[in-house]
Design an enzyme around this catalytic site. Structure first.
Site, mmCIF file in Angstrom:
data_model
loop_
_atom_site.group_PDB
_atom_site.id
_atom_site.type_symbol
_atom_site.label_atom_id
_atom_site.label_comp_id
_atom_site.label_asym_id
_atom_site.label_seq_id
_atom_site.Cartn_x
_atom_site.Cartn_y
_atom_site.Cartn_z
ATOM 1 N N LEU A 4 30.238 43.978 42.652
ATOM 2 C CA LEU A 4 31.017 43.576 41.485
ATOM 3 C C LEU A 4 31.201 42.072 41.602
ATOM 4 O O LEU A 4 31.506 41.573 42.688
ATOM 5 C CB LEU A 4 32.383 44.272 41.466
ATOM 6 C CG LEU A 4 32.384 45.796 41.284
ATOM 7 C CD1 LEU A 4 33.801 46.343 41.404
ATOM 8 C CD2 LEU A 4 31.779 46.190 39.947
ATOM 9 N N ASP A 5 31.011 41.350 40.511
ATOM 10 C CA ASP A 5 31.095 39.886 40.621
ATOM 11 C C ASP A 5 32.546 39.430 40.788
ATOM 12 O O ASP A 5 33.490 40.223 40.730
ATOM 13 C CB ASP A 5 30.400 39.200 39.438
ATOM 14 C CG ASP A 5 31.052 39.490 38.104
ATOM 15 O OD1 ASP A 5 32.285 39.623 38.053
ATOM 16 O OD2 ASP A 5 30.320 39.591 37.089
ATOM 17 N N LEU A 6 32.713 38.146 40.986
ATOM 18 C CA LEU A 6 34.009 37.575 41.330
ATOM 19 C C LEU A 6 35.100 37.962 40.343
ATOM 20 O O LEU A 6 36.231 38.274 40.732
ATOM 21 C CB LEU A 6 33.889 36.041 41.399
ATOM 22 C CG LEU A 6 35.146 35.266 41.762
ATOM 23 C CD1 LEU A 6 35.527 35.486 43.216
ATOM 24 C CD2 LEU A 6 34.952 33.775 41.484
#
Length: 305
Positions: A121-123
């Site tokens: 999951l991205d930032l």
């Protein structure tokens, strides 16, 4: 020769196994990650530099970054899967050159292998992230051929027309090929921000955000609420985890078409891992949206045939 020796059957010859599968089953990483190690020259077999496609036997000596790999037998290894609630602002990597907090600082210690994230999951994306110590399970859950469902709650700025929703389930062209949402369910909001639940089965990099951007929409919040049969629910809260056990674990293994080749732990009591913040091993209570996800989406718009 003794009679007992005559009656004892000769051991069956063992078949060599692909190197990356062996290391994945040892809990060192996913197959994809380990293939990168082999290409980078970090793996040796019996002293020789390993190559992609190499196969190994239990008697072969394997070293990664100069450290010998100790392979546990299936009976001695404990299969573990955690459901972690990732908050925004954390990265899914062991070490970040920018010094940002990583999910691995929150996870409990482990004796059997190491934690492997099932996808990323991205930032700026929150929600459910599965981690396991079984590389083969992680690989199967991530592989596009399994088409395992990922459900997201997404908040989009502005008014989204039915035409745009229809376009998203029909499919749009991204830089890495065509993509679409399997299903979209409007789930409230205001004129300035609308909420939707969306379903994808590929899990490409930033796929949900890129799909909305492709039709001119901006995502202001994004949260994964389900991966396969595992629902985030009200627990664990952000920054906490819970053990995936029992029927929930069996269902996850079934999605991966992987039996229980190893002993799965029955769960952890609070505080059994020093420094961890367990969310408890009890079955989570699902929110209304999560209960909807568990029953399968009943979409207003769907790309299914």
């Amino acid at each position: 020769m003794k009679d007992a020796d005559r009656r004892r059957p000769a051991p069956e010859p063992q078949e060599p196994v692909r190197l990356q599968k062996t290391l994945a089953e040892a809990g060192l990483g996913s197959r994809r990650e380990i293939e990168g190690w082999i290409r980078d020259g970090r793996v040796r077999v019996n002293g020789a530099l390993a190559k992609l496609g190499d196969r190994v036997l239990p008697s072969d000596r394997i070293r990664v970054d100069g450290q010998e790999v100790r392979r546990r037998t299936a009976k001695r290894q404990n299969l573990r899967v955690l459901a972690y609630h990732k908050p925004e602002g954390e990265v899914v990597t062991r070490r970040d050159p920018e010094g940002r907090p990583t999910i691995f600082r929150r996870l409990p210690g482990i004796r059997d292998g190491r934690w492997i994230a099932v996808g990323r999951l991205d930032l700026n994306t929150a929600g459910l992230l599965l981690v396991t110590n079984h590389g083969e399970l992680a690989n199967r859950l991530m592989h596009p051929s399994r088409a395992i469902e990922r459900e997201y709650a997404v908040r989009v700025r502005g008014v989204v027309s039915d035409h745009l929703l229809a376009q998203l389930v029909k499919g749009v062209e991204l830089e890495d090929g065509p993509a679409r949402f399997e299903e979209i369910v409007p789930s409230g909001g205001s004129e300035s921000h609308q909420w939707f639940h969306v379903l994808i089965v590929e899990g490409r990099n930033r796929e949900v955000r890129r799909l909305w951007e492709a039709v001119g929409c901006t995502v202001s919040r994004l949260k994964r609420v389900r991966y396969g049969n595992v629902i985030l629910g009200a627990r664990p809260t952000p920054g906490q985890w819970r053990e995936v056990v029992g029927e929930e674990l069996d269902g996850l293994l079934a999605l991966a078409e992987l039996g229980r080749p190893i002993a799965a732990r029955a769960g952890l009591s609070a505080g059994s891992d020093t420094g961890s913040r367990p969310g408890g091993a009890a079955k989570p209570r699902a929110s209304g949206a999560a209960r909807l996800a568990g029953r399968r989406l009943k979409p207003r718009l769907s790309g299914r045939r």
